[in-house]
Design an enzyme around this catalytic site. Structure first.
Site, short mmCIF file in Angstrom:
data_model
loop_
_atom_site.label_atom_id
_atom_site.label_comp_id
_atom_site.label_asym_id
_atom_site.label_seq_id
_atom_site.Cartn_x
_atom_site.Cartn_y
_atom_site.Cartn_z
N ARG A 35 -4.14 -1.16 -71.99
CA ARG A 35 -3.87 0.04 -71.21
C ARG A 35 -4.91 1.12 -71.47
NH1 ARG A 35 -2.12 1.62 -66.47
NH2 ARG A 35 -0.89 3.55 -66.48
N SER A 47 -5.82 0.49 -54.14
CA SER A 47 -6.34 -0.35 -55.21
C SER A 47 -5.98 -1.82 -54.93
CB SER A 47 -5.78 0.13 -56.56
OG SER A 47 -6.41 -0.49 -57.63
N ASP A 60 -14.62 7.74 -57.79
CA ASP A 60 -13.97 6.48 -58.17
C ASP A 60 -15.07 5.45 -58.42
OD1 ASP A 60 -12.55 4.15 -58.41
OD2 ASP A 60 -11.48 4.32 -56.50
N HIS A 108 -10.50 6.96 -59.94
CA HIS A 108 -9.66 6.01 -59.21
C HIS A 108 -8.23 6.52 -59.04
CE1 HIS A 108 -8.56 2.20 -57.50
NE2 HIS A 108 -7.70 1.92 -58.45
N ASP A 109 -7.76 7.29 -59.99
CA ASP A 109 -6.39 7.82 -59.92
C ASP A 109 -6.18 8.75 -58.73
OD1 ASP A 109 -5.23 6.47 -61.97
OD2 ASP A 109 -5.25 8.13 -63.41
#
Length: 381
Positions: free
Chosen positions: A218, A148, A323, A356-357
């Site tokens: 968040r 990232s 992602d 994305h994680d």
């Protein structure tokens, strides 16, 4: 079990920043894992993403639940094997995990920096990391690696210090942010700066924390880190057990505009509450701005191939099919630009459902690709 030991290094010499400001009397927090070999040819630098830190691997002595954020990747016998490599994790300037940032005293005023902490960029972080390596006596890195925002730093290393890097591993990253990504960052920043407890960034002096803004920031971020498939699989349209119990029937709604009724709502609020307890609001603003600003092709009229001409090391790029925040096509842009310059590039596009994680998770294909690549990196014994 790998035991991690936090360290800190102070730098008296001022660091020139891209903004034109100077940052003096600053410190960098870092950790190292493994042993540096005699000719210092086995060093690997790990660059962290937005809310991570220098605590990359292992656990702290006496704290069983203190695993580093990439502990599944790094350690003895793991994909990045600390029996072979000397791994370094550095906390970026402006962060809230030990390195000098908005929560620290400004040596020029004697007051906490707060909103007065200077703007920092990916390039500034790389320059600071290079100074730390100088102090450790490491001239050349066997590899630099990051996911990232960390991948952007790894890419920038190959451009700022092309003669100091032999390999670069860039995971789930991009050559710059899309307008959509910048938009998500801006909405998150607005949530923070419009929180009444923010006080223009000087909330420390008021004894407050803009927790509401941090929670929302968040929650926005978490939505973008997960894929739609994972969200549906984990949460779907499930109601919370408490809602069902109160309603007295399996599929009833309370029809409330304020209560948490769905499992996904509960999950997001939990993540937001947890984040607001440990992360600094000014740090969030600084790091998301650094993400927005990164664009090595800007100085070349948007020509990424021309921008990456300076890179001379070997590359591994990894992306993940679901992602959508750092989509595979963005990694392929980097691959194409490197191939245009006839650079040595390996590329893996992993079919993974986690969004994305995925770059933080234990996908065996992903771990195998990284392991195979590092097995090919030559170092002296």
């Amino acid at each position: 079990m790998l035991i991690a030991t936090p360290q800190s290094m102070h730098f008296a010499a001022a660091l020139p920043l891209q903004s034109g400001a100077l940052l003096r009397d600053y410190s960098l927090s870092y950790e190292t894992y493994g042993t540096l070999n005699a000719d210092k040819s086995n060093a690997v630098l790990i660059c962290h993403a937005l809310n991570a830190s220098h605590h990359v691997a292992g656990v702290y002595a006496g704290q069983d639940k203190s695993e580093g954020w990439w502990n599944n990747m790094i350690g003895p016998g793991k994909s990045l094997d600390t029996n072979k490599f000397f791994v370094i994790g550095v906390n970026n300037l402006g962060s809230c995990f030990g390195s000098t940032g908005p929560m620290h005293l400004n040596p020029d005023t004697g007051r906490v920096y707060g909103a007065d902490f200077p703007v920092v960029t990916v390039e500034d972080w790389v320059n600071a990391q290079a100074r730390l390596l100088d102090a450790l006596g490491i001239q050349t890195l066997a590899a630099v690696m990051g996911g990232s925002l960390g991948g952007m730093q790894a890419l920038s290393w190959t451009l700022q210090y092309p003669n100091r890097v032999r390999h670069a591993v860039v995971v789930a990253s991009a050559p710059n942010l899309t307008a959509e990504n910048i938009a998500f960052n801006e909405v998150a920043r607005r949530a923070i700066v419009t929180d009444p407890d923010f006080h223009g960034g000087h909330f420390y002096q008021h004894g407050t924390v803009p927790k509401r803004g941090l929670r929302i920031a968040r929650m926005i971020g978490h939505i973008t880190y997960l894929s739609d498939d994972v969200m549906n699989e984990k949460f779907g349209r499930q109601l919370r057990d408490a809602v069902l119990a109160q309603a007295g029937e399996p599929a009833a709604y309370k029809f409330s505009t304020q209560d948490v009724e769905f499992q996904i709502e509960s999950y997001l609020r939990y993540q937001g509450d947890k984040f607001a307890e440990y992360f600094d609001a000014n740090t969030y603003l600084l790091i998301t701005r650094a993400l927005d600003y990164f664009d090595p092709a800007r100085a070349y009229g948007g020509n990424l191939s021309q921008a990456l001409e300076r890179a001379s090391c070997k590359f591994l790029l990894v992306s993940f099919t679901t992602d959508w925040r750092f989509a595979p096509k963005r990694s392929r842009e980097i691959v194409k630009a490197l191939l245009d310059n006839k650079r040595d590039v390996s590329y893996a596009e992993i079919n993974a459902p986690h969004g994305h994680d995925a770059f933080l998770l234990d996908d065996p294909r992903y771990m195998s690709v990284v392991r195979s690549y590092f097995d090919s990196v030559e170092v002296t014994s």
